[in-house]
Write a protein that holds these residues in place. Sequence first.
Motif, PDB file in Angstrom:
ATOM      1  N   ILE A 133      -1.107  -7.085  -9.223  1.00  0.00           N
ATOM      2  CA  ILE A 133      -1.505  -6.133  -8.192  1.00  0.00           C
ATOM      3  C   ILE A 133      -0.445  -6.167  -7.103  1.00  0.00           C
ATOM      4  O   ILE A 133      -0.039  -7.244  -6.652  1.00  0.00           O
ATOM      5  CB  ILE A 133      -2.877  -6.485  -7.595  1.00  0.00           C
ATOM      6  CG1 ILE A 133      -3.964  -6.460  -8.676  1.00  0.00           C
ATOM      7  CG2 ILE A 133      -3.237  -5.528  -6.460  1.00  0.00           C
ATOM      8  CD1 ILE A 133      -5.315  -6.966  -8.199  1.00  0.00           C
ATOM      9  N   THR A 134       0.005  -4.987  -6.689  1.00  0.00           N
ATOM     10  CA  THR A 134       0.991  -4.876  -5.621  1.00  0.00           C
ATOM     11  C   THR A 134       0.401  -4.063  -4.478  1.00  0.00           C
ATOM     12  O   THR A 134      -0.018  -2.917  -4.669  1.00  0.00           O
ATOM     13  CB  THR A 134       2.273  -4.182  -6.115  1.00  0.00           C
ATOM     14  OG1 THR A 134       2.825  -4.921  -7.205  1.00  0.00           O
ATOM     15  CG2 THR A 134       3.305  -4.082  -4.999  1.00  0.00           C
ATOM     16  N   ILE A 135       0.348  -4.662  -3.300  1.00  0.00           N
ATOM     17  CA  ILE A 135      -0.117  -3.998  -2.084  1.00  0.00           C
ATOM     18  C   ILE A 135       1.099  -3.813  -1.196  1.00  0.00           C
ATOM     19  O   ILE A 135       1.766  -4.782  -0.828  1.00  0.00           O
ATOM     20  CB  ILE A 135      -1.171  -4.843  -1.344  1.00  0.00           C
ATOM     21  CG1 ILE A 135      -2.322  -5.220  -2.276  1.00  0.00           C
ATOM     22  CG2 ILE A 135      -1.672  -4.122  -0.103  1.00  0.00           C
ATOM     23  CD1 ILE A 135      -3.131  -4.065  -2.763  1.00  0.00           C
ATOM     24  N   ASP A 136       1.423  -2.564  -0.852  1.00  0.00           N
ATOM     25  CA  ASP A 136       2.656  -2.270  -0.130  1.00  0.00           C
ATOM     26  C   ASP A 136       2.376  -1.364   1.066  1.00  0.00           C
ATOM     27  O   ASP A 136       2.115  -0.176   0.906  1.00  0.00           O
ATOM     28  CB  ASP A 136       3.651  -1.595  -1.077  1.00  0.00           C
ATOM     29  CG  ASP A 136       4.995  -1.315  -0.428  1.00  0.00           C
ATOM     30  OD1 ASP A 136       5.270  -1.882   0.647  1.00  0.00           O
ATOM     31  OD2 ASP A 136       5.765  -0.525  -0.998  1.00  0.00           O
ATOM     32  N   ASP A 195      -1.147  -2.015   7.560  1.00  0.00           N
ATOM     33  CA  ASP A 195       0.162  -2.334   7.001  1.00  0.00           C
ATOM     34  C   ASP A 195       0.156  -3.628   6.181  1.00  0.00           C
ATOM     35  O   ASP A 195       1.032  -4.480   6.326  1.00  0.00           O
ATOM     36  CB  ASP A 195       1.194  -2.428   8.136  1.00  0.00           C
ATOM     37  CG  ASP A 195       2.630  -2.379   7.613  1.00  0.00           C
ATOM     38  OD1 ASP A 195       2.842  -1.800   6.531  1.00  0.00           O
ATOM     39  OD2 ASP A 195       3.522  -2.931   8.282  1.00  0.00           O
ATOM     40  N   LEU A 196      -0.830  -3.752   5.283  1.00  0.00           N
ATOM     41  CA  LEU A 196      -0.909  -4.938   4.430  1.00  0.00           C
ATOM     42  C   LEU A 196       0.134  -4.869   3.322  1.00  0.00           C
ATOM     43  O   LEU A 196       0.277  -3.846   2.657  1.00  0.00           O
ATOM     44  CB  LEU A 196      -2.291  -5.048   3.782  1.00  0.00           C
ATOM     45  CG  LEU A 196      -3.449  -5.611   4.594  1.00  0.00           C
ATOM     46  CD1 LEU A 196      -4.673  -5.746   3.697  1.00  0.00           C
ATOM     47  CD2 LEU A 196      -3.099  -6.941   5.215  1.00  0.00           C
ATOM     48  N   THR A 197       0.823  -5.977   3.116  1.00  0.00           N
ATOM     49  CA  THR A 197       1.777  -6.093   2.010  1.00  0.00           C
ATOM     50  C   THR A 197       1.647  -7.480   1.396  1.00  0.00           C
ATOM     51  O   THR A 197       1.813  -8.485   2.089  1.00  0.00           O
ATOM     52  CB  THR A 197       3.219  -5.874   2.489  1.00  0.00           C
ATOM     53  OG1 THR A 197       3.359  -4.538   2.987  1.00  0.00           O
ATOM     54  CG2 THR A 197       4.208  -6.082   1.346  1.00  0.00           C
ATOM     55  N   MET A 236      -9.613   0.452  -1.836  1.00  0.00           N
ATOM     56  CA  MET A 236      -8.375   1.228  -1.980  1.00  0.00           C
ATOM     57  C   MET A 236      -7.642   0.838  -3.255  1.00  0.00           C
ATOM     58  O   MET A 236      -7.078   1.698  -3.945  1.00  0.00           O
ATOM     59  CB  MET A 236      -7.483   1.028  -0.746  1.00  0.00           C
ATOM     60  CG  MET A 236      -7.985   1.776   0.486  1.00  0.00           C
ATOM     61  SD  MET A 236      -6.794   1.810   1.857  1.00  0.00           S
ATOM     62  CE  MET A 236      -6.958   0.142   2.491  1.00  0.00           C
ATOM     63  N   VAL A 237      -7.654  -0.446  -3.599  1.00  0.00           N
ATOM     64  CA  VAL A 237      -7.035  -0.889  -4.851  1.00  0.00           C
ATOM     65  C   VAL A 237      -7.666  -0.173  -6.032  1.00  0.00           C
ATOM     66  O   VAL A 237      -6.976   0.246  -6.977  1.00  0.00           O
ATOM     67  CB  VAL A 237      -7.175  -2.415  -5.005  1.00  0.00           C
ATOM     68  CG1 VAL A 237      -6.773  -2.861  -6.405  1.00  0.00           C
ATOM     69  CG2 VAL A 237      -6.326  -3.147  -3.966  1.00  0.00           C
ATOM     70  N   ALA A 272      -1.426   0.953  -3.308  1.00  0.00           N
ATOM     71  CA  ALA A 272      -1.971  -0.181  -4.035  1.00  0.00           C
ATOM     72  C   ALA A 272      -1.783   0.104  -5.516  1.00  0.00           C
ATOM     73  O   ALA A 272      -2.251   1.134  -6.014  1.00  0.00           O
ATOM     74  CB  ALA A 272      -3.442  -0.375  -3.704  1.00  0.00           C
ATOM     75  N   LEU A 273      -1.089  -0.772  -6.220  1.00  0.00           N
ATOM     76  CA  LEU A 273      -0.779  -0.568  -7.631  1.00  0.00           C
ATOM     77  C   LEU A 273      -1.380  -1.670  -8.482  1.00  0.00           C
ATOM     78  O   LEU A 273      -1.360  -2.847  -8.104  1.00  0.00           O
ATOM     79  CB  LEU A 273       0.738  -0.544  -7.842  1.00  0.00           C
ATOM     80  CG  LEU A 273       1.543   0.468  -7.021  1.00  0.00           C
ATOM     81  CD1 LEU A 273       3.024   0.324  -7.338  1.00  0.00           C
ATOM     82  CD2 LEU A 273       1.061   1.892  -7.267  1.00  0.00           C
TER      83      LEU A 273
END
Length: 251
Positions: A5-8, A22-24, A49-50, A61-62
């Motif tokens: 999981i990528t949060i950008d 602005d979570l990363t 959101m994910v 969110a990927l």
Amino acid sequence: MNGGITIDGLTKRYGGMTAVDDLTFTVEPGVVTGFLGPNGAGKTTTLRMVLGLITPTAGRALIDGRRYADLREPRRVVGAVLEATGCHPGRRGRDHLRILAQAGGLPAERVDEVLDRVGLADAARRRVGGYSLGMRQRLGLASALLGDPKVLVLDEPANGLDPAGMADLRDVLRGLADEGRTVLMSSHVLSEVAQTVDRVVIVAGGTLRYAGPLAELTAAKGETLEAAFLRLTSAPGTDPATGATTAPARG
């Protein structure tokens, strides 16, 4: 990142209120990651959101490199539990899972496999209305596992579990991670998190406070997870143990 999981730069605003700011961070395969924060920290909003249930104001969110909406077979990629109450009380546990499997185009034999894995095989013929909260949590986890997904997103999976149930959950989550799956779980039960997870992501006020290995967090100041959590999530100028206002340090 394969299966991660990528949060950008993830951000969500509601009018003048910023719920997530602005979570990363990344959630890696093969480990259990705890997603921690006080009430109102933005954890559930982030998880939604994910899973494509809420549209971000900014950022992305990927899951396995794609947005949830772009996954071809989402149930085979990600399994999620956001609450343990989404079952018709008159249905039997096995029937509930059979309906989900049929709706998702999943093999019927998965039903008994997941019931056994979460420890509900003996209660499969009981009606869900007679389940305890802990049993409904297990049923929710079973539903998330139906598609044999590579990613698990779990919101408070330990809620309502007795000590034996928590130990069983710990074994299930560790086993899933050992199979190379990505496991992201939120929880308020810090003592259980400390025994279960490899990495932690801590948020407060919608902002990231820490993301990294649990061992590094606790070793840095010789703290328990609870002490580190309170320190990182307390408002500036307050005592993390009491919430009392403190004077800034001088030196």
